[in-house]
Design an enzyme around this catalytic site. Structure first.
Site, PDB file in Angstrom:
ATOM      1  N   SER A 141     -48.461  -9.129  61.897  1.00  0.00           N
ATOM      2  CA  SER A 141     -47.609  -7.928  62.000  1.00  0.00           C
ATOM      3  C   SER A 141     -46.790  -8.060  63.281  1.00  0.00           C
ATOM      4  O   SER A 141     -47.184  -8.786  64.198  1.00  0.00           O
ATOM      5  CB  SER A 141     -48.497  -6.680  62.098  1.00  0.00           C
ATOM      6  N   TYR A 154     -56.023  -1.981  65.551  1.00  0.00           N
ATOM      7  CA  TYR A 154     -55.222  -2.685  64.530  1.00  0.00           C
ATOM      8  C   TYR A 154     -54.330  -3.742  65.187  1.00  0.00           C
ATOM      9  O   TYR A 154     -54.299  -4.908  64.765  1.00  0.00           O
ATOM     10  CB  TYR A 154     -54.369  -1.688  63.748  1.00  0.00           C
TER      11      TYR A 154
HETATM   12  N1  LIG Z   1     -46.699  -2.117  55.396  1.00  0.00           N
HETATM   13  C1  LIG Z   1     -46.433  -2.394  56.653  1.00  0.00           C
HETATM   14  O1  LIG Z   1     -45.661  -1.663  57.335  1.00  0.00           O
HETATM   15  C2  LIG Z   1     -47.048  -3.593  57.297  1.00  0.00           C
HETATM   16  C3  LIG Z   1     -46.496  -4.070  58.499  1.00  0.00           C
HETATM   17  C4  LIG Z   1     -47.049  -5.191  59.099  1.00  0.00           C
HETATM   18  C5  LIG Z   1     -48.129  -5.833  58.530  1.00  0.00           C
HETATM   19  N2  LIG Z   1     -48.663  -5.340  57.359  1.00  0.00           N
HETATM   20  C6  LIG Z   1     -49.818  -6.052  56.801  1.00  0.00           C
HETATM   21  O2  LIG Z   1     -49.507  -6.441  55.481  1.00  0.00           O
HETATM   22  C7  LIG Z   1     -50.711  -6.638  54.754  1.00  0.00           C
HETATM   23  C8  LIG Z   1     -50.568  -5.999  53.376  1.00  0.00           C
HETATM   24  O3  LIG Z   1     -50.451  -4.610  53.529  1.00  0.00           O
HETATM   25  P1  LIG Z   1     -49.443  -3.734  52.654  1.00  0.00           P
HETATM   26  O4  LIG Z   1     -48.403  -3.221  53.560  1.00  0.00           O
HETATM   27  O5  LIG Z   1     -49.042  -4.447  51.444  1.00  0.00           O
HETATM   28  O6  LIG Z   1     -50.389  -2.473  52.333  1.00  0.00           O
HETATM   29  P2  LIG Z   1     -51.089  -1.998  50.981  1.00  0.00           P
HETATM   30  O7  LIG Z   1     -50.067  -1.770  49.921  1.00  0.00           O
HETATM   31  O8  LIG Z   1     -51.975  -0.876  51.395  1.00  0.00           O
HETATM   32  O9  LIG Z   1     -51.965  -3.260  50.545  1.00  0.00           O
HETATM   33  C9  LIG Z   1     -53.189  -3.576  51.155  1.00  0.00           C
HETATM   34  C10 LIG Z   1     -53.946  -4.499  50.224  1.00  0.00           C
HETATM   35  O10 LIG Z   1     -55.193  -4.867  50.849  1.00  0.00           O
HETATM   36  C11 LIG Z   1     -56.262  -4.617  49.938  1.00  0.00           C
HETATM   37  N3  LIG Z   1     -57.474  -4.252  50.648  1.00  0.00           N
HETATM   38  C12 LIG Z   1     -57.642  -3.233  51.520  1.00  0.00           C
HETATM   39  N4  LIG Z   1     -58.914  -3.158  51.913  1.00  0.00           N
HETATM   40  C13 LIG Z   1     -59.567  -4.158  51.261  1.00  0.00           C
HETATM   41  C14 LIG Z   1     -60.924  -4.585  51.229  1.00  0.00           C
HETATM   42  N5  LIG Z   1     -61.869  -3.958  51.951  1.00  0.00           N
HETATM   43  N6  LIG Z   1     -61.253  -5.648  50.458  1.00  0.00           N
HETATM   44  C15 LIG Z   1     -60.308  -6.276  49.710  1.00  0.00           C
HETATM   45  N7  LIG Z   1     -59.013  -5.908  49.691  1.00  0.00           N
HETATM   46  C16 LIG Z   1     -58.651  -4.863  50.459  1.00  0.00           C
HETATM   47  C17 LIG Z   1     -55.764  -3.463  49.075  1.00  0.00           C
HETATM   48  O11 LIG Z   1     -56.395  -3.464  47.795  1.00  0.00           O
HETATM   49  P3  LIG Z   1     -57.596  -2.508  47.332  1.00  0.00           P
HETATM   50  O12 LIG Z   1     -57.359  -1.163  47.944  1.00  0.00           O
HETATM   51  O13 LIG Z   1     -57.485  -2.531  45.837  1.00  0.00           O
HETATM   52  O14 LIG Z   1     -58.827  -3.177  47.832  1.00  0.00           O
HETATM   53  C18 LIG Z   1     -54.298  -3.824  48.901  1.00  0.00           C
HETATM   54  O15 LIG Z   1     -54.137  -4.727  47.842  1.00  0.00           O
HETATM   55  C19 LIG Z   1     -51.824  -6.066  55.619  1.00  0.00           C
HETATM   56  O16 LIG Z   1     -52.509  -7.115  56.256  1.00  0.00           O
HETATM   57  C20 LIG Z   1     -51.086  -5.232  56.652  1.00  0.00           C
HETATM   58  O17 LIG Z   1     -51.788  -5.119  57.869  1.00  0.00           O
HETATM   59  C21 LIG Z   1     -48.145  -4.262  56.735  1.00  0.00           C
END
Ligand SMILES: NC(=O)c1ccc[n+]([C@@H]2O[C@H](COP(=O)([O-])OP(=O)(O)OC[C@H]3O[C@@H](n4cnc5c(N)ncnc54)[C@H](OP(=O)(O)O)[C@@H]3O)[C@@H](O)[C@H]2O)c1
Length: 258
Positions: A141, A154
């Site tokens: 991130s 985080y």
């Molecule tokens: N969105 C942003 O602004 C942003 C910015 C920088 C970095 N990121 C990073 O991008 C990555 C993806 O996030 P996203 O933005 O796509 O958010 P998201 O839509 O909430 O996706 C998160 C994913 O992680 C899975 N997950 C969460 N807890 C889990 C667990 N205990 N075991 C297995 N799977 C789990 C969720 O699936 P289930 O709930 O079905 O388990 C979901 O598929 C993350 O690492 C996040 O930190 C996001």
């Protein structure tokens, strides 16, 4: 037919779902979709199999549980597949004061964002070295580049992901293995609902998950150790180095205020 596979954690929504869709369209490798919500994964797998001539498997797993990474590697082996591309995307954050967060939530975040990711990298690298081929994408991130009040734990987990990935990319380059740390800025996904982050400045200017996934795949294939996605975010690491650290932390805290 090859038994090499791409494993994507957190494929049930957001960036992970987009990575699955784009890789299914671009590559022939079997896809293994991992997350807790089996129904979401199954629906995506069906959609991808109908649209593309590839094998898609689903593994429903809570990666916050101790030993889950080892369980995942075994489940992939049981499917007769070998991990050629590992995408450590599953992760979450929480927008709150550190002391107001239950310790179990912080421990779960550390287990998912750092421990499971590390264990998966460690499990797949020896076979990749033997094959002299492999790819690892770790989703960090822009929070990795500075401390962030209200996202204290985080941001620290993501700093770990960035640091680990850059070192591994350097160690493994000579072995034909590509490792990329992807650093998205605010991206329009369920992340912000999970994090309780919807009122913060971060959510005023968000990239799409499609764009982040496309940029991430391009950078992985190009062998870039680090990619900051989104034109607005790219200068951030540079400006962070120019400003005093406490000033950067103060700004980050203001932007995270809800
Ligand atoms: N969105 C942003 O602004 C942003 C910015 C920088 C970095 N990121 C990073 O991008 C990555 C993806 O996030 P996203 O933005 O796509 O958010 P998201 O839509 O909430 O996706 C998160 C994913 O992680 C899975 N997950 C969460 N807890 C889990 C667990 N205990 N075991 C297995 N799977 C789990 C969720 O699936 P289930 O709930 O079905 O388990 C979901 O598929 C993350 O690492 C996040 O930190 C996001």
């Amino acid at each position: 037919m090859s038994n090499l596979a791409t494993v994507i954690t957190g494929a049930s929504s957001g960036i992970g779902e987009q990575l699955a869709k784009q890789l299914a369209a671009q590559e022939q490798q079997a896809l293994v979709l991992v997350a807790r919500r089996a129904d979401k994964l199954q629906a995506l797998a069906e959609q991808l199999k109908q649209a593309h001539p590839i094998r898609v498997e689903v593994i429903s797993l809570d990666l916050e549980q101790v030993g889950a990474a080892q369980q995942l590697v075994k489940s992939v082996q049981d499917l007769g597949l070998e991990i050629d591309t590992l995408i450590n995307n599953a992760g979450f954050g929480v927008n709150d004061l550190f002391t107001d967060m239950p310790l179990e939530r912080i421990q779960g975040m550390m287990q998912l964002n750092m421990v499971a990711l590390t264990e998966l990298c460690h499990a797949v690298l020896p076979a990749m070295r033997q094959r002299k081929q492999g790819r690892i994408m770790n989703i960090a991130s822009v929070a990795a580049f500075q401390s962030c009040p209200r996202f204290a734990a985080y941001a620290a987990t993501k700093a770990y992901v960035l640091s680990l990935s850059e070192a591994l990319a350097n160690e493994e380059k000579a072995n034909g293995i590509k490792i990329t740390a992807v650093c998205p800025g605010a991206t329009a996904t369920a992340f912000h609902d999970v994090a309780g982050n919807n009122g913060s400045f971060f959510t005023k200017m968000m990239d799409s998950a499609e764009d982040v996934a496309a940029s991430a795949i391009k950078s992985l294939n190009a062998g870039k150790p680090v990619i900051v996605t989104g034109a607005m975010n790219k200068p951030l690491p540079f400006f962070n180095r120019l400003l005093p650290r406490q000033c950067v932390v103060w700004i980050a805290g203001k932007l995270a205020a809800t």
